[in-house]
Design a protein around this motif. Structure first.
Motif, PDB file in Angstrom:
ATOM      1  N   HIS A 232      -3.508  17.198   5.433  1.00  0.00           N
ATOM      2  CA  HIS A 232      -3.450  16.730   4.039  1.00  0.00           C
ATOM      3  C   HIS A 232      -2.649  15.441   3.888  1.00  0.00           C
ATOM      4  N   PHE A 233      -2.037  14.987   4.968  1.00  0.00           N
ATOM      5  CA  PHE A 233      -1.365  13.679   4.923  1.00  0.00           C
ATOM      6  C   PHE A 233      -2.176  12.604   5.634  1.00  0.00           C
ATOM      7  N   TYR A 234      -3.406  12.949   5.995  1.00  0.00           N
ATOM      8  CA  TYR A 234      -4.254  11.978   6.698  1.00  0.00           C
ATOM      9  C   TYR A 234      -5.129  11.229   5.700  1.00  0.00           C
ATOM     10  N   CYS A 235      -4.995   9.928   5.696  1.00  0.00           N
ATOM     11  CA  CYS A 235      -5.843   9.087   4.860  1.00  0.00           C
ATOM     12  C   CYS A 235      -6.050   7.780   5.606  1.00  0.00           C
ATOM     13  N   LEU A 236      -6.921   6.933   5.055  1.00  0.00           N
ATOM     14  CA  LEU A 236      -7.145   5.615   5.652  1.00  0.00           C
ATOM     15  C   LEU A 236      -6.927   4.533   4.613  1.00  0.00           C
ATOM     16  N   PRO A 237      -6.238   3.451   4.925  1.00  0.00           N
ATOM     17  CA  PRO A 237      -5.530   3.257   6.172  1.00  0.00           C
ATOM     18  C   PRO A 237      -4.450   4.323   6.364  1.00  0.00           C
ATOM     19  N   VAL A 238      -4.262   4.695   7.613  1.00  0.00           N
ATOM     20  CA  VAL A 238      -3.329   5.751   7.954  1.00  0.00           C
ATOM     21  C   VAL A 238      -1.881   5.281   7.667  1.00  0.00           C
ATOM     22  N   ALA A 239      -1.007   6.227   7.298  1.00  0.00           N
ATOM     23  CA  ALA A 239       0.395   5.868   7.061  1.00  0.00           C
ATOM     24  C   ALA A 239       1.001   5.295   8.339  1.00  0.00           C
ATOM     25  N   LYS A 240       1.932   4.354   8.175  1.00  0.00           N
ATOM     26  CA  LYS A 240       2.505   3.648   9.329  1.00  0.00           C
ATOM     27  C   LYS A 240       3.973   4.053   9.533  1.00  0.00           C
ATOM     28  N   ARG A 241       4.667   3.235  10.362  1.00  0.00           N
ATOM     29  CA  ARG A 241       6.081   3.498  10.658  1.00  0.00           C
ATOM     30  C   ARG A 241       6.967   3.346   9.422  1.00  0.00           C
ATOM     31  N   GLU A 242       8.187   3.869   9.536  1.00  0.00           N
ATOM     32  CA  GLU A 242       9.122   3.855   8.416  1.00  0.00           C
ATOM     33  C   GLU A 242       9.413   2.437   7.901  1.00  0.00           C
ATOM     34  N   HIS A 243       9.529   1.469   8.782  1.00  0.00           N
ATOM     35  CA  HIS A 243       9.884   0.128   8.261  1.00  0.00           C
ATOM     36  C   HIS A 243       8.760  -0.439   7.390  1.00  0.00           C
ATOM     37  N   HIS A 244       7.536  -0.011   7.644  1.00  0.00           N
ATOM     38  CA  HIS A 244       6.428  -0.443   6.777  1.00  0.00           C
ATOM     39  C   HIS A 244       6.543   0.221   5.407  1.00  0.00           C
ATOM     40  N   ARG A 245       6.850   1.514   5.413  1.00  0.00           N
ATOM     41  CA  ARG A 245       7.022   2.210   4.131  1.00  0.00           C
ATOM     42  C   ARG A 245       8.122   1.541   3.302  1.00  0.00           C
ATOM     43  N   LEU A 246       9.201   1.172   3.965  1.00  0.00           N
ATOM     44  CA  LEU A 246      10.299   0.541   3.228  1.00  0.00           C
ATOM     45  C   LEU A 246       9.872  -0.814   2.652  1.00  0.00           C
ATOM     46  N   ALA A 247       9.044  -1.537   3.389  1.00  0.00           N
ATOM     47  CA  ALA A 247       8.545  -2.826   2.880  1.00  0.00           C
ATOM     48  C   ALA A 247       7.654  -2.600   1.652  1.00  0.00           C
ATOM     49  N   LEU A 248       6.850  -1.553   1.689  1.00  0.00           N
ATOM     50  CA  LEU A 248       5.994  -1.234   0.533  1.00  0.00           C
ATOM     51  C   LEU A 248       6.840  -0.865  -0.675  1.00  0.00           C
ATOM     52  N   ARG A 249       7.889  -0.100  -0.439  1.00  0.00           N
ATOM     53  CA  ARG A 249       8.772   0.300  -1.544  1.00  0.00           C
ATOM     54  C   ARG A 249       9.458  -0.917  -2.152  1.00  0.00           C
ATOM     55  N   ARG A 250       9.878  -1.838  -1.310  1.00  0.00           N
ATOM     56  CA  ARG A 250      10.489  -3.065  -1.838  1.00  0.00           C
ATOM     57  C   ARG A 250       9.483  -3.851  -2.665  1.00  0.00           C
ATOM     58  N   ALA A 251       8.258  -3.955  -2.162  1.00  0.00           N
ATOM     59  CA  ALA A 251       7.235  -4.735  -2.879  1.00  0.00           C
ATOM     60  C   ALA A 251       6.903  -4.098  -4.227  1.00  0.00           C
ATOM     61  N   ALA A 252       6.655  -2.798  -4.213  1.00  0.00           N
ATOM     62  CA  ALA A 252       6.241  -2.114  -5.450  1.00  0.00           C
ATOM     63  C   ALA A 252       7.313  -2.207  -6.521  1.00  0.00           C
ATOM     64  N   THR A 253       8.565  -2.098  -6.109  1.00  0.00           N
ATOM     65  CA  THR A 253       9.666  -2.041  -7.079  1.00  0.00           C
ATOM     66  C   THR A 253      10.294  -3.408  -7.330  1.00  0.00           C
ATOM     67  N   SER A 254       9.714  -4.458  -6.733  1.00  0.00           N
ATOM     68  CA  SER A 254      10.317  -5.792  -6.836  1.00  0.00           C
ATOM     69  C   SER A 254      10.112  -6.429  -8.201  1.00  0.00           C
ATOM     70  N   GLY A 255       9.099  -5.959  -8.930  1.00  0.00           N
ATOM     71  CA  GLY A 255       8.753  -6.619 -10.193  1.00  0.00           C
ATOM     72  C   GLY A 255       7.717  -7.712  -9.998  1.00  0.00           C
ATOM     73  N   ALA A 256       7.327  -7.994  -8.756  1.00  0.00           N
ATOM     74  CA  ALA A 256       6.336  -9.051  -8.498  1.00  0.00           C
ATOM     75  C   ALA A 256       4.969  -8.622  -9.044  1.00  0.00           C
ATOM     76  N   ALA A 257       4.324  -9.557  -9.764  1.00  0.00           N
ATOM     77  CA  ALA A 257       3.075  -9.247 -10.471  1.00  0.00           C
ATOM     78  C   ALA A 257       1.897  -9.034  -9.542  1.00  0.00           C
ATOM     79  N   LYS A 258       2.035  -9.395  -8.282  1.00  0.00           N
ATOM     80  CA  LYS A 258       0.922  -9.247  -7.342  1.00  0.00           C
ATOM     81  C   LYS A 258       0.732  -7.821  -6.839  1.00  0.00           C
ATOM     82  N   PHE A 259       1.667  -6.943  -7.150  1.00  0.00           N
ATOM     83  CA  PHE A 259       1.568  -5.567  -6.674  1.00  0.00           C
ATOM     84  C   PHE A 259       1.385  -4.646  -7.872  1.00  0.00           C
ATOM     85  N   PHE A 260       0.367  -3.780  -7.793  1.00  0.00           N
ATOM     86  CA  PHE A 260       0.186  -2.845  -8.895  1.00  0.00           C
ATOM     87  C   PHE A 260      -0.357  -1.495  -8.436  1.00  0.00           C
ATOM     88  N   LEU A 261      -0.402  -0.586  -9.394  1.00  0.00           N
ATOM     89  CA  LEU A 261      -0.706   0.824  -9.120  1.00  0.00           C
ATOM     90  C   LEU A 261      -2.185   1.032  -8.785  1.00  0.00           C
TER      91      LEU A 261
END
Ligand code: DOR
Ligand code: ZN
Length: 367
Positions: A232-261
């Motif tokens: 149930h955690f398998y999807c594509l693109p597949v989840a990556k290493r922790e440092h990638h997740r942290l980069a996504l979290r920074r991007a999503a919460t940065s306020g930058a208009a290029k990232f959205f839900l």
């Protein structure tokens, strides 16, 4: 000297904690609503939380014509009550034979909101996807001219490329060329999963944006193997290493208009997930806003959730912002292990786990 007794009992220490979150109604810029019985089972979860959603066209057969999209839109609306106030935004599935005139006709008629590119064999129902990006250049020329967004499943499919590298290689081999060749084409790189994609989007032109799912913000690739195989955690693109997740979290919460839900909620019946060759996809629609709220709170960015969920997407698509307001409350609860029954029994994302926030619907007079 004796110390004075406190007048009131000490309060538990909570920094900046709020218990009710009120914001503009959100939209989901990437969802799979499926068809038939599955559509009937899942549509309500998306319509409950979101005013609009970009509906993916990877049915079997895929949605490749204006007539098919209009008929699919009618089936979605028929699965819901008018009082849900939900607007499905339809997409056209690109194939090697996509007809630019059909695409333009559908966009001008208000049926197609965007086109979706699945590289052939990249994911669910992508066998009729594009085998070579050059085959769709005429369609991309038309889309660029009329201002119609291209939505990308950004992975290469060659067997020689490691599955964890497929997004990064797509950036190098496909997207970097696409933005040069079509400088005015609006492009959304869907469900990004890597620090490479975050950097590419940030340094790219204003025509380029990305959606981020709740699950790629919450899990890394370990989740698929914790104590055993976790389909149930398998999807594509597949989840990556922790440092990638942290980069996504920074991007999503940065306020930058290029990232959205964009949830990429992708339901598959439990039997199709828990199989020798299980389907890719995470059914995250039921607790999508709760999941995003949890991430934003953990990042100390709850004040930026509204822009990510309700403003950046419509601005990129050139659509009006929603005017209704919704509320979430801090009500810790545990997500159920199963929703539905029989052929549409599904395991929601966060099944069996605790969530801090609960979506409660339209904001009321208190707000
Ligand atoms: O995990 C996924 N599931 N990724 C996709 O790209 C497609 C989706 C689906 O339709 O099942
Ligand atoms: Zn998807």
């Amino acid at each position: 000297m004796p110390t004075e007794a406190p007048i009131t009992a000490p309060q538990p220490f909570r920094t900046n904690a709020i218990d009710r979150l009120v914001m503009r109604r959100a939209d989901d810029w990437h969802v799979h609503l499926r068809d038939g019985a599955m559509l009937g089972a899942v549509a309500q979860f998306t319509a409950r939380q979101f005013a609009r959603a970009i509906v993916m066209p990877n049915l079997d057969p895929p949605i490749t014509s204006v007539a098919a999209a209009a008929a699919y839109r009618s089936r979605i609306l028929a699965a819901l009550a008018p009082s849900d106030g939900f607007t499905p935004l339809m997409t056209c599935y690109l194939t090697d034979d996509s007809d630019p005139d059909e695409i333009e006709r559908g966009f001008e008629a208000g049926v197609f909101a965007a086109c979706k590119l699945y590289p052939a064999h990249a994911t669910t129902n992508s066998r009729l996807g594009v085998t070579d990006i050059r085959r769709i250049y005429p369609a991309l020329e038309a889309m660029q001219r009329i201002g119609m967004p291209l939505l990308l499943h950004g992975e290469v499919t060659g067997k020689e490329v490691d599955i964890f590298d497929r997004e990064a290689v797509f950036l190098d081999l496909v997207l970097s060329r696409l933005v040069v060749r079509f400088p005015a084409l609006k492009i959304v790189l869907e469900h990004i999963t890597t620090a490479d994609a975050v950097a590419f989007i940030e340094s790219g032109p204003a025509t380029l944006a990305a959606t981020i799912t709740p699950h790629h913000l919450a899990i890394n690739r370990n989740a698929m193997f914790e104590g055993g195989i976790r389909p149930h955690f398998y999807c594509l693109p597949v989840a990556k290493r922790e440092h990638h997740r942290l980069a996504l979290r920074r991007a999503a919460t940065s306020g930058a208009a290029k990232f959205f839900l964009g949830t990429d909620s992708a339901p598959h019946a439990i039997g199709d997930k828990q199989a020798a060759c299980g389907c890719a996809g995470i059914f995250c629609a039921p607790y999508a806003l709760e999941s995003y709220a949890q991430t934003f709170e953990e990042e100390g960015a709850l004040d930026r959730l509204e822009a990510f969920a309700s403003e950046h997407g419509p601005r990129f698509y050139g659509l009006a912002l929603n005017t209704e307001r919704i509320a979430l409350e801090r009500t810790p609860h545990v997500a159920p292990h199963r929703l539905g029954a029989g052929a549409t029994e599904l395991a929601p994302f966060h099944a069996g786990a605790s969530l801090n926030w609960r979506f409660v619907g339209a904001a009321d007079e208190r707000d």
